[in-house]
Design an enzyme around this catalytic site. Structure first.
Site, PDB file in Angstrom:
ATOM      1  N   GLU A  63       0.904  -1.223   0.027  1.00  0.00           N
ATOM      2  CA  GLU A  63       0.119   0.082   0.252  1.00  0.00           C
ATOM      3  C   GLU A  63       0.891   1.371   0.063  1.00  0.00           C
ATOM      4  OE1 GLU A  63      -2.486  -3.271   1.000  1.00  0.00           O
ATOM      5  OE2 GLU A  63      -0.407  -2.555   1.977  1.00  0.00           O
ATOM      6  N   HIS A 120     -11.408  -6.426   8.138  1.00  0.00           N
ATOM      7  CA  HIS A 120     -12.076  -6.015   6.579  1.00  0.00           C
ATOM      8  C   HIS A 120     -13.354  -5.194   7.090  1.00  0.00           C
ATOM      9  CE1 HIS A 120      -9.673  -9.428   5.772  1.00  0.00           C
ATOM     10  NE2 HIS A 120      -9.525  -8.871   4.731  1.00  0.00           N
TER      11      HIS A 120
END
Length: 325
Positions: free
Chosen positions: A60, A130
């Site tokens: 990321e 998540h």
């Protein structure tokens, strides 16, 4: 007009932007041939080629560092972080580079063409890695815009505006609505204003304020309150940074009460900033303390997701407490 779910509206917005401007490119983990983990980027690689829609390594920090470089050289990158929970390795790039590029160069350079897309929030039994809602971490950072849509119509218009805005935008998508939220969406190009709240429902007794997937929760709570004769005004903030103080202030001066609902934990959530700003401006108009209905101050739980969520029942109870203060 065409009936679209939230994913289809986002996909349609990306196709619209990439067709209109050949400098727009989309990249992230699995966004190419696979079409993204939620299929938001389906068929983009087929339509526009591997040079404009491609996979990145699983890093990321690297995705956003790469995006910053592209944006600083005139490209229009739309970088995807696969889940909002995994945006934190890129935190340094976003906060110290993306948000400060224009400032530190004295306006000579900027990365204003950068848009970062990421799904956020719970309601999908995704557990603690998540399901998080990290918007407040970034709201503390001048130089960014933060945008969160509530339905497909809003998603397309706000995403197109974000991609074309001259400032870097963090575009956060409520993943539990990806396929659940369906509405009529114009097939042509259109934009919705950033930094401007939307009055979803007018009312006279209390202002209910939220964003993203929580607007549906506020609407359900308002229906429950209406059976008690309580008239709720519902405002979708749409943009967290900058946020539309004026619209919220005018509503609270009319209703005399404010309830803020967000899925992120209570402590340090963006509701705190809103509450402080509104009591500063509307203190003499308030009939009751400002209420916050938020997630719990715990890691996002899998087994106790229902207990964690600030749902319509918790919201309805807070409306009653505020009205009876």
């Amino acid at each position: 007009m065409a009936k679209m779910n939230l994913l289809q509206a986002i996909n349609n917005a990306l196709i619209t932007a990439m067709t209109e401007d050949e400098k727009v490119m989309v990249f992230g983990e699995d966004v190419g041939h696979f079409g993204g983990v939620f299929r938001a980027t389906s068929h983009l690689q087929e339509k526009f080629g591997k040079a404009r829609c491609f996979n990145t390594p699983l890093t990321e920090q690297g995705i956003i560092g790469f995006a910053n470089g592209l944006a600083s050289q005139g490209s229009v990158p739309v970088a995807e972080i696969q889940f909002g929970d995994y945006i934190f390795p890129a935190f340094d790039q976003i906060v110290n580079e993306t948000a400060k590029w224009r400032y530190r160069s004295g306006g000579q350079f900027d990365v204003g063409t950068l848009t970062i897309r990421t799904p956020y929030g719970g309601g999908i039994a995704g557990g603690h890695y998540h399901s998080q809602s990290p918007e407040a971490f970034f709201a503390h950072c001048p130089g960014l815009k933060i945008v969160i849509p509530r339905d497909p119509y809003q998603a397309k218009g706000l995403l197109l505006a974000s991609i074309r805005d001259k400032n870097p935008v963090l575009f956060m998508e409520p993943k539990r609505l990806y396929r659940a939220s369906v509405s009529e969406v114009p097939e042509e190009d259109y934009e919705l204003p950033l930094g401007k709240a939307d009055i979803v429902q007018e009312g006279s007794d209390i202002t209910l304020l939220g964003w993203g997937a929580q607007i549906e929760i506020l609407q359900k709570a308002a229906e429950m309150a209406l059976e008690d004769g309580v008239s709720c005004e519902i405002i979708d903030l749409r943009s967290i940074l900058p946020w539309d103080v004026e619209t919220v202030m005018q509503s609270v001066m009319k209703t005399g009460r404010l309830l803020i609902n967000h899925e992120a934990p209570l402590t340090g959530g963006f509701a705190s900033e809103i509450a402080a700003s509104i009591q500063e401006r509307c203190f003499l108009y308030l009939e009751a303390p400002i209420a916050r209905v938020c997630g719990l101050d715990t890691p996002y739980p899998l087994a106790h997701e229902k207990e964690y969520m600030p749902d319509e029942t918790k919201t309805y109870e807070a409306i009653k407490r505020t009205l009876h203060y």
